[in-house]
Enzyme design. Structure first.
Site: not given
Ligand code: PAF
Length: 284
Positions: A31, A186, A153, A37
């Site tokens: 969020g 964010s 990630q 995003h």
């Molecule tokens: O990158 C993110 O915002 C978070 O690490 C994710 C992939 C939504 C997992 O909580």
């Protein structure tokens, strides 16, 4: 846009979408949406019939003392932005929905999580892969979209689906930057105006590294020193968490830089921990 708050309802909709043969693009987020995003939504929109976004601030990927409690949240604004961008289904579960009882099962990718953010934030990636695996089971997407600002990630999740034979294509999308180069995050909301100017040191130091490499420097030690001195020349730099130049697949450090290596930074500016990166040879 349909807003779903329970796992049961989301699972029902996901099963119906599968049966109908419609492709599902999934954008998992925590969020406080920004253009980064929304660029993932745009990519998902182009490549799938249905776009599902989740908003869930996942407690198990924050260590004690990190910013879980103060992580920025604005559900109303997020809903408006998601709808405007063409999200079909917004899944906003509560913590109780995702972790109804004590969680005893975790998904852990080894080795590549021991470096960079994984090394500095023990348990972080275990929390990320566990929740992403759960979300994939609930949403059953064909493709899932991740920003390359969180390059490690992205690679960790790619490895997780490869190792677990999860039938989801992982799509990595380019870093989105402000006009002046600051990578969208964010967490930029934590910065005062002055700190924001110092936050630009991350991007600018990557430009400096690019120029240094283009001028013929290959020594990782020399390049890292130049980055470090440059970042520390800005005020409000509280701590450099890491400056690393690594192989982009193994995340092991290299001695001499080559095309395809990853330059990754994590720096505390005021109270915000900011990250940025550049893959050598790619556009910056
Ligand atoms: O990158 C993110 O915002 C978070 O690490 C994710 C992939 C939504 C997992 O909580």
């Amino acid at each position: 846009m349909r807003v779903i708050k329970t796992v049961k309802e989301m699972e029902g909709v996901a099963k119906a979408l599968r049966r109908s043969g419609k492709s599902v693009g999934f954008v998992p987020t925590m969020g406080y949406l920004h253009e980064g995003h929304l660029s993932l939504v745009k990519a998902a929109r182009r490549e799938n019939d249905t776009v599902v976004m989740s908003i869930f601030v996942n407690p198990i990927q924050f260590a004690p003392g990190e910013d879980l409690k103060k992580y920025p949240r604005d559900e109303k604004r997020d809903m408006e932005l998601a709808e405007k961008e063409g999200v079909d289904i917004l899944f906003i579960p509560s913590v109780k929905e995702i972790y109804p009882r004590k969680n005893l099962t975790f998904v852990e990718v080894k080795e590549i999580t021991e470096y960079l953010c994984g090394g500095k934030r023990p348990g972080h990636f275990r929390g990320v892969t566990t929740v992403v695996a759960k979300l994939f089971n609930i949403v059953m997407p064909d493709r899932a979209y991740f920003g390359k600002k969180d390059f490690q990630q992205f690679k960790v999740i790619k490895k997780m689906v490869e190792d677990l034979n999860t039938d989801v294509e992982i799509v990595g999308c380019p870093i989105v930057r402000e006009r002046d180069g600051l990578a969208l995050s964010s967490r930029n909301i934590y910065l005062s105006e002055e700190e924001r100017r110092s936050a630009l040191s991350l991007y600018k130091s990557l430009i400096l590294a690019k120029r240094t490499i283009e001028s013929g420097e290959k020594s990782v030690e020399n390049i890292k020193n130049r980055i470090r001195d440059f970042i520390f020349s800005f005020p409000h730099v509280k701590k450099i968490d890491y400056i690393e130049i690594v192989d982009q697949n193994s995340f092991e450090v290299v001695e001499y830089v080559k095309e395809g290596d990853l330059i990754a930074l994590a720096v505390f500016i005021g109270n915000a921990r900011l990250i940025d990166n550049w893959v050598v040879g790619e556009e910056l």
